[in-house]
Scaffold this active site. Structure first.
Site, short mmCIF file in Angstrom:
data_model
loop_
_atom_site.label_atom_id
_atom_site.label_comp_id
_atom_site.label_asym_id
_atom_site.label_seq_id
_atom_site.Cartn_x
_atom_site.Cartn_y
_atom_site.Cartn_z
N ASP A 88 -6.42 -13.47 -29.84
CA ASP A 88 -7.68 -14.03 -28.75
C ASP A 88 -7.58 -13.07 -27.15
O ASP A 88 -5.98 -12.86 -26.65
CB ASP A 88 -8.32 -15.46 -28.52
CG ASP A 88 -8.96 -15.56 -28.06
OD1 ASP A 88 -10.09 -16.09 -28.40
OD2 ASP A 88 -9.79 -15.40 -27.21
N ASN B 50 -13.63 -11.70 -36.22
CA ASN B 50 -14.70 -12.78 -35.05
C ASN B 50 -15.02 -12.67 -33.78
O ASN B 50 -15.85 -12.92 -33.51
CB ASN B 50 -13.90 -13.62 -35.93
CG ASN B 50 -14.37 -15.29 -35.53
OD1 ASN B 50 -15.62 -15.59 -36.12
ND2 ASN B 50 -13.58 -16.12 -34.06
N TYR C 169 -27.25 -8.66 -28.57
CA TYR C 169 -26.17 -9.62 -29.44
C TYR C 169 -26.90 -8.80 -31.20
O TYR C 169 -26.10 -8.89 -31.60
CB TYR C 169 -26.69 -10.88 -28.89
CG TYR C 169 -25.46 -11.95 -30.19
CD1 TYR C 169 -24.36 -11.85 -29.44
CD2 TYR C 169 -26.75 -12.16 -30.98
CE1 TYR C 169 -23.61 -12.84 -30.02
CE2 TYR C 169 -25.73 -13.91 -31.83
CZ TYR C 169 -24.20 -13.06 -31.74
OH TYR C 169 -23.79 -14.50 -32.59
N LYS D 93 -24.62 -7.53 -34.01
CA LYS D 93 -24.30 -7.76 -35.43
C LYS D 93 -25.63 -7.14 -36.29
O LYS D 93 -24.49 -6.75 -38.09
CB LYS D 93 -25.07 -8.99 -35.03
CG LYS D 93 -24.45 -10.26 -33.84
CD LYS D 93 -23.04 -10.08 -34.42
CE LYS D 93 -22.14 -11.11 -32.96
NZ LYS D 93 -20.46 -11.17 -34.20
N ILE E 242 -24.10 -22.48 -34.92
CA ILE E 242 -22.68 -23.53 -35.58
C ILE E 242 -22.37 -24.01 -34.42
O ILE E 242 -22.20 -23.52 -33.33
CB ILE E 242 -21.76 -22.69 -35.85
CG1 ILE E 242 -22.24 -21.60 -37.22
CG2 ILE E 242 -20.62 -23.79 -36.64
CD1 ILE E 242 -22.19 -22.16 -39.00
N THR F 166 -19.97 -25.00 -31.49
CA THR F 166 -18.47 -23.86 -31.41
C THR F 166 -19.65 -24.11 -29.97
O THR F 166 -20.49 -24.25 -29.11
CB THR F 166 -18.26 -23.24 -31.80
OG1 THR F 166 -19.99 -22.01 -30.73
CG2 THR F 166 -18.61 -22.38 -32.79
P1 NAI Z 1 -16.39 -18.90 -29.07
O1 NAI Z 1 -17.09 -17.81 -28.22
O2 NAI Z 1 -16.45 -20.32 -29.46
O3 NAI Z 1 -14.98 -18.21 -29.67
C1 NAI Z 1 -15.25 -16.53 -29.11
C2 NAI Z 1 -13.61 -16.31 -28.83
O4 NAI Z 1 -13.87 -14.84 -29.18
C3 NAI Z 1 -13.44 -16.56 -27.90
O5 NAI Z 1 -11.82 -17.76 -27.54
C4 NAI Z 1 -12.80 -15.70 -26.72
O6 NAI Z 1 -12.15 -16.00 -25.68
C5 NAI Z 1 -12.82 -15.16 -27.63
N1 NAI Z 1 -13.23 -12.99 -26.90
C6 NAI Z 1 -14.67 -13.14 -26.57
N2 NAI Z 1 -14.10 -11.59 -26.30
C7 NAI Z 1 -13.06 -10.95 -26.94
C8 NAI Z 1 -11.94 -9.57 -26.70
N3 NAI Z 1 -13.59 -9.10 -26.27
N4 NAI Z 1 -11.09 -9.78 -26.92
C9 NAI Z 1 -10.65 -11.19 -27.35
N5 NAI Z 1 -11.15 -11.68 -28.04
C10 NAI Z 1 -12.34 -12.35 -27.16
O7 NAI Z 1 -17.93 -18.37 -30.27
P2 NAI Z 1 -18.20 -18.89 -31.78
O8 NAI Z 1 -19.53 -19.17 -31.54
O9 NAI Z 1 -16.73 -19.41 -32.27
O10 NAI Z 1 -18.27 -17.08 -32.22
C11 NAI Z 1 -17.27 -16.62 -33.39
C12 NAI Z 1 -18.21 -15.54 -33.84
O11 NAI Z 1 -18.84 -16.15 -34.46
C13 NAI Z 1 -19.15 -14.53 -32.47
O12 NAI Z 1 -18.51 -12.90 -33.45
C14 NAI Z 1 -20.33 -14.85 -32.67
O13 NAI Z 1 -20.81 -14.04 -32.11
C15 NAI Z 1 -20.78 -15.21 -33.90
N6 NAI Z 1 -21.74 -16.20 -34.51
C16 NAI Z 1 -21.65 -17.24 -33.77
C17 NAI Z 1 -22.60 -18.50 -34.12
C18 NAI Z 1 -22.72 -19.85 -33.26
O14 NAI Z 1 -24.31 -20.15 -33.84
N7 NAI Z 1 -21.68 -20.02 -32.71
C19 NAI Z 1 -23.53 -17.68 -35.38
C20 NAI Z 1 -23.37 -16.60 -35.22
C21 NAI Z 1 -22.06 -15.68 -35.30
#
Ligand code: NAI
Length: 253
Positions: free
Chosen positions: A38, A91, A157, A161, A190, A192
């Site tokens: 991360d 992810n 976004y 995706k 989700i 989060t």
């Molecule tokens: P989150 O914001 O809770 O976690 C994302 C993590 O990615 C964070 O720890 C952040 O520090 C890290 N991150 C961001 N940019 C980064 C980079 N350049 N290098 C390394 N780490 C980086 O988000 P969440 O919800 O857990 O999302 C995870 C994945 O799921 C993402 O790709 C998001 O687009 C996708 N997603 C989320 C949905 C939701 O409803 N939460 C729905 C569909 C997809």
């Protein structure tokens, strides 16, 4: 007790929060050594500590997935530490700024595409040669329900995706005969920190309508996506590749 992924090595990007953390915990619970990657140290260290507290094996690696040298170093770290790389869950992602297409900024467009799409490509570019050298592996990329249909206000976004799904399908075909399976998960809403930010910051989507838009009538939990991501990496999914699997309570159905 022997576990399904004993001795295997997994790396998960964006593992300091939300679905990435849940995925790291699930891989570790099934016996894998886990590289928690991360760009924010606090969340990554926390995930690592939780895994170790539960008796698992994990190491934090700070990486910005938009930086090719750091991504290369991430894969090298896993291999230097545990000798191989069996699974990668690419992810890490950001939602960026939300709003109508014509009102977006180039800066936001570039940032979202660099993280969500170029970041996944850079990770695969570093992971695949290592997997080829070992005779195989499995990769899961996090796309989104927004990779399967349009969502107003999310142009960059959604484009990123949809791109992740295209990239997943191409790479799956290219490496299918060499023992690397490459799939994507397409989560719906989700619970989060990202979903909370979207709901708090934007009035594009109201939380009730978002959860209500899923046939199950609720948002999903990070663990519900993590279990699918890990399953896609296991032998149970040995004939599955090139798939963008919705994990969305029926949202895109
Ligand atoms: P989150 O914001 O809770 O976690 C994302 C993590 O990615 C964070 O720890 C952040 O520090 C890290 N991150 C961001 N940019 C980064 C980079 N350049 N290098 C390394 N780490 C980086 O988000 P969440 O919800 O857990 O999302 C995870 C994945 O799921 C993402 O790709 C998001 O687009 C996708 N997603 C989320 C949905 C939701 O409803 N939460 C729905 C569909 C997809």
């Amino acid at each position: 007790m022997t576990q399904a992924l004993d001795g295997k090595v997994a790396l998960i990007t964006g593992a300091g929060s939300g679905m990435g953390r849940a995925s790291a915990l699930e891989f570790a619970a099934q016996g894998a050594h886990v590289l928690v990657a991360d760009y924010l140290a606090e969340g990554g260290e926390r995930t690592t500590a939780v895994i170790r507290d539960k008796g698992g094996d994990a190491l934090f690696f700070q990486v910005d997935v938009t930086n090719p040298a750091q991504v290369e170093a991430m894969v090298k770290k896993a291999v230097d530490t545990w000798g191989r790389l069996d699974f990668a869950h690419n992810n890490a992602g950001i939602e960026g700024l939300l709003g109508p297409t014509a009102e977006g900024t180039l800066e936001n467009w570039n940032r979202v595409l660099a993280t969500n799409l170029t970041g996944v490509w850079l990770c695969m570019k570093a992971e695949i040669p290592q997997m080829l050298s070992q005779g195989g592996g499995a990769i899961v990329n996090t796309a989104s329900a927004a990779g399967l249909h349009g969502v107003k206000g999310f142009s960059a976004y959604c484009a990123s995706k949809h791109g992740v799904l295209g990239l997943t399908k191409v790479a799956a075909k290219e490496y299918a005969k060499q023992g690397i399976r490459i799939n994507a998960v397409c989560p719906g809403p989700i619970e989060t920190p990202m979903l909370k930010r979207i709901v708090d910051v934007s009035r594009v989507i109201a939380p009730d309508s978002m959860a209500g838009a899923t046939p199950m009538g609720r948002a999903g939990k990070a663990e519900e996506v993590a279990r699918v991501a890990v399953w896609l990496c296991t032998e149970a999914a040995s004939y599955v590749t090139g798939v963008g699997m919705p994990v969305d309570g029926g949202y895109v159905a």
